[in-house]
Design a protein around this motif. Structure first.
Motif, PDB file in Angstrom:
ATOM      1  N   THR A 141       7.342  -6.893 -19.940  1.00 30.73           N
ATOM      2  CA  THR A 141       6.643  -6.574 -21.186  1.00 30.73           C
ATOM      3  C   THR A 141       5.930  -7.803 -21.738  1.00 30.73           C
ATOM      4  O   THR A 141       4.778  -7.710 -22.180  1.00 30.73           O
ATOM      5  CB  THR A 141       7.640  -6.032 -22.210  1.00 30.73           C
ATOM      6  OG1 THR A 141       8.291  -4.903 -21.651  1.00 30.73           O
ATOM      7  CG2 THR A 141       6.938  -5.644 -23.487  1.00 30.73           C
ATOM      8  N   THR A 199       1.896  -7.889 -22.131  1.00 34.96           N
ATOM      9  CA  THR A 199       1.336  -8.014 -23.465  1.00 34.96           C
ATOM     10  C   THR A 199       0.626  -9.354 -23.666  1.00 34.96           C
ATOM     11  O   THR A 199      -0.564  -9.398 -23.984  1.00 34.96           O
ATOM     12  CB  THR A 199       2.435  -7.838 -24.523  1.00 34.96           C
ATOM     13  OG1 THR A 199       3.120  -6.607 -24.283  1.00 34.96           O
ATOM     14  CG2 THR A 199       1.851  -7.836 -25.912  1.00 34.96           C
ATOM     15  N   ASN A 248       2.561  -1.244 -25.665  1.00 34.12           N
ATOM     16  CA  ASN A 248       3.392  -1.816 -24.612  1.00 34.12           C
ATOM     17  C   ASN A 248       4.837  -2.070 -25.055  1.00 34.12           C
ATOM     18  O   ASN A 248       5.761  -1.698 -24.339  1.00 34.12           O
ATOM     19  CB  ASN A 248       2.734  -3.087 -24.083  1.00 34.12           C
ATOM     20  CG  ASN A 248       3.209  -3.448 -22.723  1.00 34.12           C
ATOM     21  OD1 ASN A 248       3.848  -2.666 -22.052  1.00 34.12           O
ATOM     22  ND2 ASN A 248       2.889  -4.644 -22.298  1.00 34.12           N
ATOM     23  N   PRO A 249       5.101  -2.665 -26.210  1.00 34.52           N
ATOM     24  CA  PRO A 249       6.500  -2.830 -26.620  1.00 34.52           C
ATOM     25  C   PRO A 249       7.206  -1.504 -26.880  1.00 34.52           C
ATOM     26  O   PRO A 249       8.407  -1.378 -26.592  1.00 34.52           O
ATOM     27  CB  PRO A 249       6.393  -3.644 -27.907  1.00 34.52           C
ATOM     28  CG  PRO A 249       5.098  -4.327 -27.830  1.00 34.52           C
ATOM     29  CD  PRO A 249       4.191  -3.404 -27.101  1.00 34.52           C
ATOM     30  N   SER A 262       8.140  -0.054 -23.497  1.00 32.63           N
ATOM     31  CA  SER A 262       9.229  -0.842 -22.940  1.00 32.63           C
ATOM     32  C   SER A 262      10.555  -0.481 -23.596  1.00 32.63           C
ATOM     33  O   SER A 262      11.574  -0.330 -22.927  1.00 32.63           O
ATOM     34  CB  SER A 262       8.934  -2.323 -23.136  1.00 32.63           C
ATOM     35  OG  SER A 262      10.025  -3.095 -22.739  1.00 32.63           O
TER      36      SER A 262
END
Length: 104
Positions: free
Chosen positions: A35, A39, A74-75, A78
């Motif tokens: 991640t 990112t 993205n976070p 994840s």
């Protein structure tokens, strides 16, 4: 000059993320490394491209929207993958499992 620094930063973050994926012991820490790699590295490279390229402002705006979406989505993805792995029964290789404390 700042675009070269951003490209080097993005490449370095990608490299260290790849090393983290190879070296970390379990799913959760590898996911953390992946991640960070996606990112930070992608955002650094995209921002460098925005500064470097000779394109219309609309194209640059699209790249900035893409960077914003990467930073926001993205976070979350994840976290969803990690939560799904935990619910599926994959236990982390850590001494203290704080997620188990909050979710008995």
């Amino acid at each position: 000059m700042i675009e070269v620094a951003l490209l080097i930063f993005g490449g370095a973050v990608m490299l260290f993320g790849a090393l983290g994926i190879l070296r970390f012991p379990d799913v959760y820490t590898r996911l953390h490394a992946a991640t960070k790699c996606d990112t930070g590295g992608a955002m650094g490279i995209i921002l460098a491209l925005v500064l470097m390229m000779d394109a219309p402002a609309l194209v640059k705006l699209k790249f900035l929207v893409l960077a914003f979406l990467i930073a926001m989505i993205n976070p979350m993805v994840s976290h969803a993958i990690a939560r799904g792995a935990y619910k599926y029964g994959v236990k982390p290789k850590v001494v203290v499992d704080m997620y188990a404390w909050d979710n008995p």
